[in-house]
Design an enzyme around this catalytic site. Structure first.
Site: not given
Ligand SMILES: NC(=O)c1ccc[n+]([C@@H]2O[C@H](COP(=O)([O-])OP(=O)(O)OC[C@H]3O[C@@H](n4cnc5c(N)ncnc54)[C@H](O)[C@@H]3O)[C@@H](O)[C@H]2O)c1
Length: 266
Positions: A256, A264
């Site tokens: 997290a 991309c």
């Protein structure tokens, strides 16, 4: 083998240099004259571990060359990789004008068979569009192929990734294109033992996006779980560790933190 790399940015410079290191003759083309000037002076415009030494070694060995001339690039090699940028456009869609521009310019200088390989991250079916563009701008009747060879390297470990890919994916429409790309990658396949996956062009284009989307989903998911943990008094590190030990889930991309990003993900 001789290889032209059009677009000498992050992907083009790393990939072109690694191709030179495994013995190919590589000509890197970029329309940014400043960048080419820096490279010709044996300096590099980006930082990537081990890259500078590799660039210098291959320039000195006369396997790595730089130019701003797309005509020279087109004449130099049978195989021409396109690694130009595809930055996000106004509505977030990738701007394909640089890829299209290279297609037009290469077509205008082609006098013999060429294989144009999409290395840039492009939407599915860009290969079909590129073929149309090339056909339209050819000055004489010349055979050509288009192929897709998506790039999976990560900034920060790009040189390592180029020599040790998890897989090499190519999308092709002819035996000739398959043979040329296999010949280029043979030394990397031999030393890394990675799989060389041959498929059609839309499948290769989609393999890149499906992989990126899946990784983005994992990051978004663990961030959502992290918010639940905060509300429930649970420890996200322990939860992620407990999840990741399941081989169906795996522990990578389960940290997290900040979300995902990069060139991309337009
Ligand atoms: N950077 C990454 O980690 C990464 C990883 C995988 C795939 N990709 C994809 O690879 C492609 C290239 O990314 P990048 O990070 O190398 O971009 P970049 O901006 O570093 O490099 C692109 C280069 O192309 C040159 N260029 C643009 N138009 C040109 C033209 N007509 N002729 C010659 N040169 C031209 C630019 O001057 C620039 O040097 C993008 O589609 C990106 O999404 C990037």
């Amino acid at each position: 083998m001789k290889i032209t790399m059009v677009g000498t940015g992050y992907v083009g410079l790393v990939t072109g240099t690694c191709f030179a290191e495994i013995g190919h003759q590589v000509l890197c083309v970029d329309n940014d004259a400043r960048k080419i000037d820096i490279l010709r002076k044996r300096r590099i415009p980006i930082y990537e571990e081990d890259l500078e030494d590799l660039v210098i070694r291959n320039i000195d060995a006369e396997r790595l060359h730089f130019t701003t001339s797309i005509r020279e690039g087109t004449e130099f090699a049978e195989v021409i990789f396109i690694a130009v940028g595809t930055p996000p456009a106004y509505h977030g869609e990738p701007n394909l004008s640089y890829v299209e521009q290279v297609g037009r310019q290469v077509a205008a200088h082609m006098t013999d068979y060429r294989l144009l390989v999409e290395k840039s991250t492009v939407p599915v079916n860009t290969g079909i569009q590129l073929k149309r563009t090339i056909s339209k701008y050819l000055r004489e009747k010349v055979d050509f192929d288009v192929a897709s060879n998506p790039e999976f390297l990560r900034e920060g470990s790009a040189v390592h990734d180029a020599f040790n890919p998890d897989r090499i994916v190519i999308g092709v429409e002819s035996e000739r294109a398959t043979r040329l790309l296999r010949e280029i990658y043979e030394p990397i396949i031999a030393r890394s033992g990675c799989e060389f996956l041959v498929m059609n062009i839309p499948s290769a284009e989609l393999t890149k996006h499906a992989s990126n989307s899946f990784l983005a989903t994992k990051i978004s998911f663990i961030n959502a779980v992290s918010r639940v943990c905060e509300l429930a008094g649970a420890d996200i590190e322990q939860v992620a560790h407990g999840m990741g030990l399941d081989p169906r889930i795996g522990s990578s991309f389960l940290r997290a933190g900040v979300g995902y990003g990069g060139s991309c993900f337009p």
